[in-house]
Design an enzyme around this catalytic site. Structure first.
Site, PDB file in Angstrom:
ATOM      1  N   TYR A  44       1.057  -0.699  -0.103  1.00  0.00           N
ATOM      2  CA  TYR A  44       0.428  -0.119  -0.268  1.00  0.00           C
ATOM      3  C   TYR A  44       0.984   1.135  -0.102  1.00  0.00           C
ATOM      4  O   TYR A  44       1.281   1.751   0.911  1.00  0.00           O
ATOM      5  CB  TYR A  44      -1.230  -0.098   1.312  1.00  0.00           C
ATOM      6  CG  TYR A  44      -2.318   0.699   1.359  1.00  0.00           C
ATOM      7  CD1 TYR A  44      -2.576   1.874   0.425  1.00  0.00           C
ATOM      8  CD2 TYR A  44      -2.785   1.107   2.633  1.00  0.00           C
ATOM      9  CE1 TYR A  44      -3.372   2.486   0.379  1.00  0.00           C
ATOM     10  CE2 TYR A  44      -3.720   2.286   3.021  1.00  0.00           C
ATOM     11  CZ  TYR A  44      -3.821   2.760   1.124  1.00  0.00           C
ATOM     12  OH  TYR A  44      -4.556   4.055   2.129  1.00  0.00           O
ATOM     13  N   LYS A  92      -1.654  -1.450  -4.331  1.00  0.00           N
ATOM     14  CA  LYS A  92      -2.927  -0.745  -3.975  1.00  0.00           C
ATOM     15  C   LYS A  92      -2.033   0.685  -4.210  1.00  0.00           C
ATOM     16  O   LYS A  92      -0.928   0.918  -2.827  1.00  0.00           O
ATOM     17  CB  LYS A  92      -3.040  -0.855  -2.675  1.00  0.00           C
ATOM     18  CG  LYS A  92      -4.776   0.360  -2.178  1.00  0.00           C
ATOM     19  CD  LYS A  92      -4.830   1.063  -1.107  1.00  0.00           C
ATOM     20  CE  LYS A  92      -6.329   1.503  -1.423  1.00  0.00           C
ATOM     21  NZ  LYS A  92      -7.122   2.380   0.026  1.00  0.00           N
TER      22      LYS A  92
END
Length: 300
Positions: free
Chosen positions: A143, A171
């Protein structure tokens, strides 16, 4: 540490970055019935799955015990292969301890940010993720979100981590289009956007989906948008995207998830409560949100 390779999973599709509903009481306790009702509703509407205890889920305001309670509550109503758990921290042993607790529950994966606040070097980021990926019994999703962690994961760092057998997806909130395209072109890791307004462009470039807060609202349209892109019907995909864009913009006018909780509260499924220092959405933002929601037939 010897790496135990975990079973790879396909993380493509529209994943919802799930809010954590709170009760309207002095302590803003977690509203578990509302959490389970919302989770069940979204899964029934066809989304790929839910990402819990991320920034939209106000994980930073939850104790470790509360985070596990949220995970358990969601796993009671949603199949484990449709649940990703957020994991962040800057104390390595505490993070690994929490990882072990999460791993026992065997969700689809864990979504991990670089350590926030301490701003490690790229070598420090590599060490951090390698330790987590070596220890994890479930797949790891990177992320990259520099505006929350204070540190950017550079392309070469991401490329090296993408070759770790347990690191399978990212992500992408890095804001670097060149890096996004290179990761997609390399093909070593699945790329999902975490920036709602970049969904169409990421899908068109070859990304596999998104982890999105705004997909709480009209998930059917998000699913249709991706289906149109996959079918090469870009005109229809664009039409849906620009229908959704005003809602996406209104949801991020103020710190997430305040506007989103205000939007969800209109349906009666939960209350708009947040934990301090997060503040409720202003009347101005709520007004814009209601207008854009009416355009999408979310409210009358």
């Amino acid at each position: 540490m010897h790496t135990q390779q975990v079973r790879r999973k396909d993380f493509s599709g529209i994943w919802v970055a799930l809010v954590t509903p709170f009760c309207d009481d002095a302590n803003a306790e977690v509203d578990f019935p509302a959490l389970q009702a919302l989770a069940s509703k979204l899964i029934s509407e066809g989304v790929a799955g839910l990402v819990i205890c991320g920034s939209t889920g106000e994980a930073a305001a939850l104790s470790e015990e509360e985070q596990l309670q949220v995970l358990d509550a969601v796993l009671a109503v949603v199949p484990a292969h449709q649940v990703i758990m957020g994991l962040s921290g800057n104390h390595m042993q505490q993070v690994l301890h929490r990882l072990a607790s999460v791993g026992q529950r065997q969700p689809a994966g864990i979504l991990v940010t670089p350590p926030y606040y301490i701003r490690p070097s790229q070598a420090g980021i590599m060490q951090y993720f390698n330790e987590i990926a070596n220890a994890s019994t479930v797949p790891v999703l990177l992320y990259n979100i520099p505006y929350r962690t204070g540190v950017n994961m550079e392309l070469t760092t991401l490329q090296q981590l993408a070759r770790h057998p347990n690191i399978v997806a990212i992500k992408d909130c890095g804001g670097n289009l060149q890096a996004t395209m290179q990761l997609i072109m390399d093909g070593d890791i699945q790329v999902l956007t975490g920036e709602d307004h970049q969904l169409l462009s990421t899908l068109c470039l070859g990304g596999v989906g998104g982890i999105l807060a705004s997909a709480h609202l009209r998930p059917d349209l998000f699913l249709r948008l991706q289906a149109y892109v996959n079918a090469g019907e870009l005109e229809q995909a664009r039409e849906i995207f620009y229908r959704l864009l005003p809602v996406m913009q209104a949801l991020f006018e103020e710190p997430n998830p305040a506007p989103l909780k205000a939007a969800l509260a209109t349906s009666g499924i939960m209350q708009a409560c947040l934990r301090a220092p997060m503040q409720a959405a202003s009347a101005d933002t709520a007004g814009k949100l209601l207008h854009s929601m009416a355009q999408l037939d979310i409210i009358e």
